[in-house]
Design a protein around this motif. Structure first.
Motif, PDB file in Angstrom:
ATOM      1  N   MET A  26      -1.844   4.008  -0.989  1.00  0.00           N
ATOM      2  CA  MET A  26      -0.872   3.023  -0.517  1.00  0.00           C
ATOM      3  C   MET A  26       0.507   3.268  -1.131  1.00  0.00           C
ATOM      4  O   MET A  26       1.513   3.286  -0.418  1.00  0.00           O
ATOM      5  CB  MET A  26      -1.325   1.604  -0.855  1.00  0.00           C
ATOM      6  CG  MET A  26      -0.327   0.523  -0.478  1.00  0.00           C
ATOM      7  SD  MET A  26      -0.400  -0.932  -1.557  1.00  0.00           S
ATOM      8  CE  MET A  26       0.419  -0.325  -3.028  1.00  0.00           C
ATOM      9  N   GLU A  27       0.557   3.467  -2.442  1.00  0.00           N
ATOM     10  CA  GLU A  27       1.842   3.681  -3.115  1.00  0.00           C
ATOM     11  C   GLU A  27       2.515   4.962  -2.616  1.00  0.00           C
ATOM     12  O   GLU A  27       3.735   4.990  -2.444  1.00  0.00           O
ATOM     13  CB  GLU A  27       1.639   3.739  -4.630  1.00  0.00           C
ATOM     14  CG  GLU A  27       1.255   2.407  -5.229  1.00  0.00           C
ATOM     15  CD  GLU A  27       0.833   2.529  -6.683  1.00  0.00           C
ATOM     16  OE1 GLU A  27       1.579   2.030  -7.540  1.00  0.00           O
ATOM     17  OE2 GLU A  27      -0.229   3.136  -6.953  1.00  0.00           O
ATOM     18  N   SER A  28       1.728   5.991  -2.360  1.00  0.00           N
ATOM     19  CA  SER A  28       2.295   7.250  -1.850  1.00  0.00           C
ATOM     20  C   SER A  28       2.886   7.056  -0.459  1.00  0.00           C
ATOM     21  O   SER A  28       3.967   7.569  -0.161  1.00  0.00           O
ATOM     22  CB  SER A  28       1.223   8.344  -1.814  1.00  0.00           C
ATOM     23  OG  SER A  28       0.784   8.639  -3.121  1.00  0.00           O
ATOM     24  N   ILE A  29       2.195   6.308   0.387  1.00  0.00           N
ATOM     25  CA  ILE A  29       2.688   6.056   1.741  1.00  0.00           C
ATOM     26  C   ILE A  29       3.970   5.227   1.687  1.00  0.00           C
ATOM     27  O   ILE A  29       4.950   5.524   2.365  1.00  0.00           O
ATOM     28  CB  ILE A  29       1.611   5.354   2.601  1.00  0.00           C
ATOM     29  CG1 ILE A  29       0.425   6.301   2.832  1.00  0.00           C
ATOM     30  CG2 ILE A  29       2.194   4.890   3.939  1.00  0.00           C
ATOM     31  CD1 ILE A  29      -0.790   5.634   3.461  1.00  0.00           C
ATOM     32  N   ARG A  30       3.980   4.188   0.871  1.00  0.00           N
ATOM     33  CA  ARG A  30       5.175   3.343   0.755  1.00  0.00           C
ATOM     34  C   ARG A  30       6.342   4.140   0.169  1.00  0.00           C
ATOM     35  O   ARG A  30       7.474   4.000   0.610  1.00  0.00           O
ATOM     36  CB  ARG A  30       4.881   2.115  -0.121  1.00  0.00           C
ATOM     37  CG  ARG A  30       3.839   1.169   0.452  1.00  0.00           C
ATOM     38  CD  ARG A  30       4.272   0.450   1.704  1.00  0.00           C
ATOM     39  NE  ARG A  30       5.358  -0.457   1.421  1.00  0.00           N
ATOM     40  CZ  ARG A  30       6.284  -0.837   2.308  1.00  0.00           C
ATOM     41  NH1 ARG A  30       6.235  -0.406   3.530  1.00  0.00           N
ATOM     42  NH2 ARG A  30       7.244  -1.660   1.966  1.00  0.00           N
ATOM     43  N   SER A  31       6.088   4.992  -0.820  1.00  0.00           N
ATOM     44  CA  SER A  31       7.143   5.817  -1.421  1.00  0.00           C
ATOM     45  C   SER A  31       7.746   6.783  -0.411  1.00  0.00           C
ATOM     46  O   SER A  31       8.903   7.175  -0.536  1.00  0.00           O
ATOM     47  CB  SER A  31       6.604   6.604  -2.619  1.00  0.00           C
ATOM     48  OG  SER A  31       6.261   5.729  -3.658  1.00  0.00           O
ATOM     49  N   ALA A  32       6.957   7.156   0.585  1.00  0.00           N
ATOM     50  CA  ALA A  32       7.437   8.071   1.622  1.00  0.00           C
ATOM     51  C   ALA A  32       8.276   7.336   2.669  1.00  0.00           C
ATOM     52  O   ALA A  32       8.797   7.960   3.590  1.00  0.00           O
ATOM     53  CB  ALA A  32       6.248   8.762   2.287  1.00  0.00           C
ATOM     54  N   ASP A  36       5.250   1.062   8.445  1.00  0.00           N
ATOM     55  CA  ASP A  36       4.140   0.453   9.180  1.00  0.00           C
ATOM     56  C   ASP A  36       3.081  -0.113   8.239  1.00  0.00           C
ATOM     57  O   ASP A  36       2.285  -0.959   8.628  1.00  0.00           O
ATOM     58  CB  ASP A  36       3.476   1.468  10.120  1.00  0.00           C
ATOM     59  CG  ASP A  36       4.388   1.890  11.261  1.00  0.00           C
ATOM     60  OD1 ASP A  36       5.445   1.255  11.466  1.00  0.00           O
ATOM     61  OD2 ASP A  36       4.031   2.853  11.965  1.00  0.00           O
ATOM     62  N   LEU A  37       3.071   0.340   7.010  1.00  0.00           N
ATOM     63  CA  LEU A  37       2.103  -0.125   6.015  1.00  0.00           C
ATOM     64  C   LEU A  37       2.761  -1.239   5.206  1.00  0.00           C
ATOM     65  O   LEU A  37       3.587  -0.970   4.347  1.00  0.00           O
ATOM     66  CB  LEU A  37       1.690   1.040   5.106  1.00  0.00           C
ATOM     67  CG  LEU A  37       0.430   0.805   4.301  1.00  0.00           C
ATOM     68  CD1 LEU A  37      -0.790   1.056   5.180  1.00  0.00           C
ATOM     69  CD2 LEU A  37       0.388   1.717   3.101  1.00  0.00           C
ATOM     70  N   ALA A  38       2.398  -2.500   5.493  1.00  0.00           N
ATOM     71  CA  ALA A  38       3.086  -3.636   4.864  1.00  0.00           C
ATOM     72  C   ALA A  38       2.754  -3.771   3.377  1.00  0.00           C
ATOM     73  O   ALA A  38       3.635  -3.995   2.562  1.00  0.00           O
ATOM     74  CB  ALA A  38       2.738  -4.927   5.597  1.00  0.00           C
ATOM     75  N   CYS A  47      -5.057  -8.724   0.642  1.00  0.00           N
ATOM     76  CA  CYS A  47      -4.397  -9.093   1.901  1.00  0.00           C
ATOM     77  C   CYS A  47      -4.777  -8.235   3.107  1.00  0.00           C
ATOM     78  O   CYS A  47      -4.539  -8.642   4.226  1.00  0.00           O
ATOM     79  CB  CYS A  47      -2.883  -9.087   1.728  1.00  0.00           C
ATOM     80  SG  CYS A  47      -2.142  -7.443   1.613  1.00  0.00           S
ATOM     81  N   ALA A  48      -5.282  -7.043   2.928  1.00  0.00           N
ATOM     82  CA  ALA A  48      -5.672  -6.124   4.011  1.00  0.00           C
ATOM     83  C   ALA A  48      -4.499  -5.629   4.854  1.00  0.00           C
ATOM     84  O   ALA A  48      -4.698  -5.129   5.941  1.00  0.00           O
ATOM     85  CB  ALA A  48      -6.753  -6.739   4.905  1.00  0.00           C
ATOM     86  N   THR A  49      -3.249  -5.715   4.347  1.00  0.00           N
ATOM     87  CA  THR A  49      -2.118  -5.196   5.108  1.00  0.00           C
ATOM     88  C   THR A  49      -1.806  -3.728   4.779  1.00  0.00           C
ATOM     89  O   THR A  49      -0.791  -3.194   5.232  1.00  0.00           O
ATOM     90  CB  THR A  49      -0.851  -6.059   4.928  1.00  0.00           C
ATOM     91  OG1 THR A  49      -0.496  -6.070   3.540  1.00  0.00           O
ATOM     92  CG2 THR A  49      -1.063  -7.470   5.450  1.00  0.00           C
ATOM     93  N   CYS A  50      -2.692  -3.080   4.022  1.00  0.00           N
ATOM     94  CA  CYS A  50      -2.568  -1.631   3.788  1.00  0.00           C
ATOM     95  C   CYS A  50      -3.766  -0.919   4.418  1.00  0.00           C
ATOM     96  O   CYS A  50      -4.140   0.174   4.012  1.00  0.00           O
ATOM     97  CB  CYS A  50      -2.451  -1.320   2.297  1.00  0.00           C
ATOM     98  SG  CYS A  50      -3.958  -1.648   1.350  1.00  0.00           S
TER      99      CYS A  50
END
Length: 107
Positions: A26-32, A36-38, A47-50
């Motif tokens: 998750m952190e890698s996707i957000r850092s990129a 779309d990944l809340a 929360c299931a938003t990742c």
């Protein structure tokens, strides 16, 4: 060498993401910068938003899904057998080449 993750967003575009050991997928996707990944709860597994769909051939290489993660993700309307929460997937060299798709928003 940092593991490379292949992340498909909601539009179907594939992003090549460098994973950082010691962080979550998750952190890698957000850092990129893939929005779309809340990841609203910030990785607390609440929360299931990742929510992501992991390519089937990678499922056996991932850590076993804990009960709280399963309950969150299986309660969504977009659940699949390959569903995981990306906050619960630690980046490691073993995940080099991991392919996943960001699940659509629940509801």
């Amino acid at each position: 060498m940092m593991p490379t993750l292949f992340v498909t967003d909601w539009s179907g575009k594939e992003h090549v993401v460098e994973g950082r050991a010691g962080t979550s997928v998750m952190e890698s996707i957000r850092s990129a910068g893939i929005d779309d990944l809340a990841a609203i709860c910030g990785g607390c597994c609440s929360c299931a938003t990742c929510h992501v769909y992991v390519d089937a051939e990678w499922l056996a290489k991932l850590p076993e899904q804990e009960e709280d993660e399963y309950e969150l993700v299986s309660d969504t309307s977009v659940y699949k057998e390959t569903s995981r929460l990306s906050c619960q997937l630690p980046v490691s060299d073993a995940l080099d080449g991991l392919r996943l798709t960001i699940a659509p928003e629940d509801g």
